[in-house]
Design an enzyme around this catalytic site. Sequence first.
Site, short mmCIF file in Angstrom:
data_model
loop_
_atom_site.label_atom_id
_atom_site.label_comp_id
_atom_site.label_asym_id
_atom_site.label_seq_id
_atom_site.Cartn_x
_atom_site.Cartn_y
_atom_site.Cartn_z
N GLY A 355 3.53 12.86 1.19
CA GLY A 355 4.00 11.50 1.43
C GLY A 355 3.28 10.53 0.52
N PHE A 359 -0.80 2.51 -1.39
CA PHE A 359 -2.04 2.68 -2.13
C PHE A 359 -2.21 4.06 -2.74
CE2 PHE A 359 -3.03 -0.93 0.55
CZ PHE A 359 -3.66 -1.77 -0.34
N ASP A 472 -2.66 -0.85 10.76
CA ASP A 472 -1.37 -0.33 10.29
C ASP A 472 -0.87 0.77 11.22
OD1 ASP A 472 0.82 -0.30 8.63
OD2 ASP A 472 -0.05 1.11 7.20
#
Length: 658
Positions: A355, A359, A472
Amino acid sequence: MIPPCFCYTSLHKNFVTFIFHFILLTPQTLSLDPKFKACEPKSCGKGPEISFPFYLSGRQKSFCGYPSFDLTCDDEQKLPVLGISGEDYLINNISYLTQSLQVVNARASRDPCPSPMHNLTLHRTPFLVNPSYINFSMLYNCSDHPPDDIPTYPLACSGNTSLRSFGVFQREIKGKEKKLPSGSCQKLVHVPVSASGWSDVKLFLDMTYVDILKRGFVLNWTAHSCFLCNSSGGRCGTDDKEFVCLCPDGPKIHDTCSRNDLPPDPNVKLKVGIGAAAGVVGLTAASIFWFVYHRRKTKSYRTSSALLPRNLSSDPSSKSSDVEKAEELLVGVRLFSYEELEEATNNFDPSKELGDGGFGTVYYGKLKDGRSVAVKRLFDNNFKRAEQFRNEVEILTGLRHPNLVTLFGCSSKQSRDLLLVYEYVANGTLADHLHGPQANPSSLPWSTRLKIAVETASALKYLHASKIIHRDVKSNNILLDQNFNVKVADFGLSRLFPMDRTHVSTAPQGTPGYVDPDYHLCYQLSNKSDVYSFAVVLMELISSLPAVDITRPRQEINLSNMAVVKIQNHKLHEMVDPSLGFDTDTRVRQTVIAVAELAFQCLLSDKDLRPCMSHVQETLTRIQNNGFGSEMDVADVNKSGPLVAQSPDSVIVKWDSK
C-alpha cells in the site's frame, strides 16, 4: 595524557594547512558551477517562474527537477504546461510553499469549443487533486435525450449533429441515474472543477460549459522541500533521481550550502584578499598566544604531573550533535542497512507493494532470519520526511500494546532512504474486508466486527493514556491478522500530546471523511479528534460502506453525515449491512443499536460533548459482554424503528467527557 607541546605543534600545523588550502582554492570559488547556472529559474513569458521540483523541458536541464515534474511552454499562451493522462493543463499559478498549482485544461483556454477526451488519472504520479473540487461530467454522442428536470450544459459543437453531447455535474448523474442516458453515450469524461462546495453548482447555472472548464482546479504535489537549500544560496536539483543542493561550487548531498558557497558579488576578490590578510594576521597572533600559553602550561605540567593521579579518560568525541541525538533516539531499535532491506524486498519490487499513502510506500519483505516484515519507504529524504521518520521512531519505540503494530527497526542515518521496518500483518486492513478487494460478508460477522471495535478502542485508549494522539484513525490503518486480531498502524501523523494543554494548535491533517470538523474549523487538535474518527470507523463496521463516496447523494457523501441523519430520522436500518442479521437476530439488533448510539455521541460537532476514549472502550466492552448496555437511553429494540436519538446539538451526555 597528551603533552601540551604536541597539541601546540599539531594546532600550528593545521592552521598552516588551512591557510594554504584557503589561498589555493580561492580562485575556484570565483566561477559558478555549471549545474548551478543551468538551474536558474525560468518562465515561459507569462505565469509563474519554474524551479525545482519542476523543470522546463528544452529550457532547463532535466537534473533541475524530478523526471515526473517536466513541463513545457505553450507558445500561444506563454504559460507552462503540465501533461497528465493524455491531456495538457496550463499552469496559471504555483505556490512552492504550499506545494500546489492552479491548472486549467489547455483545450478550454485555446479552443472555443473544447472537448476534453481523457479522465484525469493521477495513479503513480506525485500529484493529487485538492479536495476543494467537484466533478463536471461530459457525455459525448448520446442517442437518448437528457431529462428536462436536470440542469445540463450542451456541447454546442461536438461534431455530430445527429447525436447529443452535454455536461452535467456528477452528483446529478448519480441522483438521476435511471433517467440519464449515460449508457447510450459513446464516451463519458469527468473533469475536476474548483468549488467551495456543492452549493456552488447553483452559481454555475448561468455559465456555459466552457466557462465552467476555465475555472480549473488545484493540484497538490509531494516532493523534497527546497527551502533550506534556497535559503543557503543554493538551487535544488537531482543526481540520478536523488535530491542534491546545487551550490555555486558544486552539488551537495545535504540540504544546504556552506557559508562560502553563496554567489560571489562584484567585490568578491577584494573581500577575499582582505579575509586572507586578516586570516594571516589572526594566525600569527594566535600562534604567539598559543606558544606563550603552552610554554607556561608545559612548565607547570612538568613540575606538577608527578604529584597528580593519571587521568585515564579521554576528551569527548568530536561527533556532531545531530549524530549524537540520532544515536540517543535510536537506542533499543535495530538499525538496518539499506542493502539489507533492499535484498529483503527484492530491490523494492513493485509487485511486493502492500500500500501507499501521502508519505511513503509499504513493501513486503523477508529478512535473512526468516521474519516477514513490512518496510515503509518514505518518499523523499528531505526535512519534512526526516521529521516524519523521527516522529514515528520516537513514538513507536516506547509503546507496547497487543493491538499496536510493533516496530522492529529502521534504516541508519547514513542510508540513502528513510525506511521503517514493522511486523508484517498478513490479513490486510479493515477497509479491505469491509469494502475492498477482500470484502466477504461471511468472514466478518457482527461478533467479529464488535471484537475489532473493542480492540481498536483499547489501542487508542492506551495511546491517549500515553499522551499521544493518533491523528489519522481510519479503517485503512487498522490491520488484521489471520484471527482478525487488531493491529493499529501508521503513526506518521501522531504527535506527543503536551500534558499541560487541552489541545494542540496545528494545521488540519488526516484523511477526508475522518477529520474532526471542530479540528478543521478551529485548528485545535485534541484526543476528541481521534474519538470522532473512530466513530466513523464504527459506522463503517455497521454499514460496510466507505467513509467517503462521491457517487452517493450529496448529504450522504460523508458517512458521518449519513449516520447522523439516519439515526435522527429513525432510519438506522437503512444503512446496516444486510449480511449482519439486523432484522432476524435480536442480539445483533441490540448491539448494533447500542454501538450506533455510542457512535452518534462521538460524532457530535462540539468536541466537549463527546465521550473520552476510555469511556468508549468501556462501553463497547459492556456491549460485547452483555448484548447491550450502558447508561445510554436505548429505544425498545423490538419495535420496528431502530432507535430514537436526539439532535446532536441538544443531546444530553450522561458521562464525564473530559
